[in-house]
Design a protein around this motif. Structure first.
Motif, short mmCIF file in Angstrom:
data_model
loop_
_atom_site.label_atom_id
_atom_site.label_comp_id
_atom_site.label_asym_id
_atom_site.label_seq_id
_atom_site.Cartn_x
_atom_site.Cartn_y
_atom_site.Cartn_z
N UNK A 1 0.80 -1.00 -0.09
CA UNK A 1 -0.04 0.03 -0.02
C UNK A 1 0.85 1.24 -0.17
N UNK A 2 0.59 1.96 -1.08
CA UNK A 2 1.78 3.18 -1.27
C UNK A 2 1.11 4.37 -1.32
N UNK A 3 1.89 5.57 -1.28
CA UNK A 3 1.60 7.04 -1.20
C UNK A 3 1.59 7.44 -2.37
N UNK A 4 1.23 8.88 -2.59
CA UNK A 4 1.09 9.74 -3.64
C UNK A 4 2.25 10.45 -3.94
N UNK A 5 3.15 10.64 -2.87
CA UNK A 5 4.31 11.68 -3.16
C UNK A 5 5.65 11.08 -3.88
N UNK A 6 5.58 9.83 -3.79
CA UNK A 6 6.80 9.03 -4.65
C UNK A 6 6.05 7.85 -5.18
N UNK A 7 5.09 8.27 -6.14
CA UNK A 7 4.17 7.03 -6.87
C UNK A 7 4.92 5.94 -7.52
N UNK A 8 6.03 5.94 -7.90
CA UNK A 8 6.92 4.88 -8.56
C UNK A 8 7.83 4.34 -7.39
N UNK A 9 9.00 5.07 -6.61
CA UNK A 9 9.84 4.79 -5.92
C UNK A 9 9.34 3.90 -4.53
N UNK A 10 8.18 4.22 -4.11
CA UNK A 10 7.60 3.75 -3.02
C UNK A 10 7.19 2.41 -3.38
N UNK A 11 6.80 2.11 -4.75
CA UNK A 11 6.37 0.77 -5.06
C UNK A 11 7.73 -0.25 -5.52
N UNK A 12 8.56 0.29 -6.02
CA UNK A 12 9.85 -0.60 -6.42
C UNK A 12 10.58 -0.67 -5.24
#
Length: 534
Positions: A200-211
């Motif tokens: 479950x990830x946030x909007x402020x780093x929409x790519x880096x918080x996933x990878x």
């Protein structure tokens, strides 16, 4: 709402025919190229989304089991700079979340058996595709989050590097052989993947918080279901497109976007489903506590990267120019919307006035508010109206209690979600900006006298993610670094994140660590095997 269309009958992007007005080319615009409203033939030959975004990557359906699946309902994703609708995205609910978990669970049984070398190779292919498409991926980040394009490009490289890092760590999951007191026994320790991980990830780093999460999970042999923030789902879906191209097997990486209205039910489903073994969440402390309650009922493994209230301490011995440079980097990245942004500036009395003066000058000289696609922009919009209202509340509260506005202090004339970079002096510990995370372009300065006083102020909070301080005194550097109650410390440095180093906090800022060699351990179970009759 603008008229929308579908490129293909299944799983293709839905978006307005023409780019939002504010993203049409203007003098000095370096981000997007001029395009007329496309015809269908042109779209079939090389589809481009709104404002020149890649339609191949701008997906709008959920991604489950290697397939693009539409939902019964959709929700709009808007550009925070203008409020224009970028596209309509599948609005998944609890049923879709549970289905995605089942799919991931089924895929786990085969993925866990894939060799570490092969998992490494697939993650590396995914990394290569991200780097090949980094410009288009960065434009998607800017369009949906508002951050300046240069920052979005930096995030893209940063996020891709997590896949590269964990592609290498996949082959370094080592167990142990433990000597025992019995001659006829051998003791072994194995490290095995946990299972399905809810991400479950946030909007402020929409790519880096996933990878940062998914790279570790897949390297360990886990499968994942990602719920991206409702403000920024396009980045997660673009990563799904590239994961598919890289050959990541169906069901290993799944994405279930949802609206704010359904976020609670989807989050609860992903945290309570009995087939989920691991939860990884980045977001607010308040939401993290709710998810921890859900996880507790079935005793799931949990990683939490929650809120911060980072102190930025400048001692009399500091190089003031160096401290100002670090303050600019730490405070105003993504318009102050990062969890490790400096939130409280504690400046020792001897250099206080000099620091405040030079900080104000640097802000006026180097910061430019504007649309993220415009050349020279350093400060984009805040994510939404609620975020702007919070900054306003913190400023008005501080001023009402005696703080002085050095520069800024109000909404920016550029648009509704823009706020002036603001510097406050004469700030005290009882003001909201000293006690709450602002998550905006506000820098409050508190004057202090002694090292002990600064440490006491810095630690007087129930969170502890990052902390920064500037000093040229070696003994002081050791003392303060050890005494700050945070998970990460920047000494004479305002930017501390890297893929090689552990990211995480203490107190109510979270549990566990991400990135680094420690990040993969969050997705591994340690199994002890006692081998007798040897």
């Amino acid at each position: 709402m603008a008229t929308c269309f579908r490129l293909r009958s299944f799983g293709a992007p839905r978006f307005p025919l023409a780019p939002p007005r504010h993203l049409r080319p203007r003098p000095g615009c370096s981000g997007l190229t001029a395009r007329a409203a496309p015809g269908r033939a042109q779209l079939r030959s090389y589809a481009r989304g709104p404002a020149g975004l890649s339609a191949e990557l701008l997906r709008t359906d959920s991604f489950v089991g290697g397939r693009w699946l539409p939902a019964a309902a959709t929700f709009p994703v808007t550009d925070p700079a203008s409020g224009a609708t970028l596209g309509m995205v599948a609005d998944c609910g609890a049923a879709e979340a549970h289905a995605a978990v089942r799919t991931a669970y089924e895929a786990f049984h085969s993925w866990r058996g894939v060799s570490a070398k092969e998992r490494s190779s697939l993650l590396r292919k995914w990394y290569d595709l991200m780097m090949q498409n980094k410009d288009d991926l960065a434009k998607i980040i800017t369009a949906e989050s508002g951050k300046p394009l240069a920052e979005a490009q930096g995030e893209m490289v940063y996020s891709a590097l997590f896949l590269e890092w964990f592609s290498e760590e996949a082959r370094r999951v080592y167990g142990d052989i433990i000597p025992t007191s019995s001659k006829d026994r051998r003791a072994l320790v194995l490290k095995q993947p946990l299972g399905v991980a809810s991400i479950i990830t946030p909007w402020n780093f929409p790519s880096a918080m996933i990878t940062r999460k998914v790279g570790a999970a897949l390297a360990a042999g886990c499968t994942v279901v990602v719920k991206p923030a409702e403000d920024t789902p396009f980045s997660a879906l673009a990563l799904a497109q590239l994961a598919n191209q890289a050959g990541i097997p169906p069901g290993v990486y799944n994405v279930v976007p949802c609206s704010r209205a359904k976020a609670k039910e989807v989050g609860e489903a992903l945290c309570t489903d009995p087939l989920v073994s691991k939860i990884s969440f980045t977001g607010s402390t308040a939401t993290g506590k709710i998810l921890l309650h859900h996880a507790a009922n079935s005793v799931k493994r949990v990683s939490m990267e929650l809120g911060g209230l980072a102190p930025f301490i400048v001692f009399d011995s500091a190089n003031v120019d160096q401290a100002v440079k670090g303050a600019m980097a730490s405070k105003f990245r993504n318009a102050g919307q990062t969890c490790v942004c400096a939130n409280r500036f504690l400046v020792q009395r001897g250099i206080h006035d000099s620091f405040v003066k030079k900080f104000a000058e640097a802000m006026k000289t180097n910061l430019r508010v504007g649309n993220g696609f415009e050349e020279g922009t350093t400060q984009g919009p805040l994510i939404n109206e609620k975020a702007v209202e919070k900054v306003e509340k913190h400023v008005s509260d501080a001023v009402s209690k005696g703080a002085t506005i050095v520069t800024g202090g109000k909404r920016h004339q550029y648009g509704r979600n823009f706020f002036e970079p603001t510097l406050l002096s004469n700030v005290t510990k009882d003001m909201l900006c000293s006690r709450e995370e602002t998550f905006g372009p506000l820098a409050p300065v508190i004057k202090f006298d002694t090292e002990e006083e600064a440490i006491a102020i810095a630690n007087a909070t129930d969170v502890g993610l990052a902390g920064y301080f500037y000093s040229q005194d070696p003994a002081q550097i050791w003392r303060v670094a050890e005494k700050l109650e945070v998970g990460m410390v920047g000494v004479n440095e305002g930017m501390i994140s890297s893929v090689e180093c552990p990211f995480g906090g203490v107190k109510q800022s979270g549990l566990g660590r991400e990135g680094s060699k420690y990040g993969i351990d969050e997705y591994l179970e340690v199994k002890y095997v006692c081998y007798g009759s040897v």
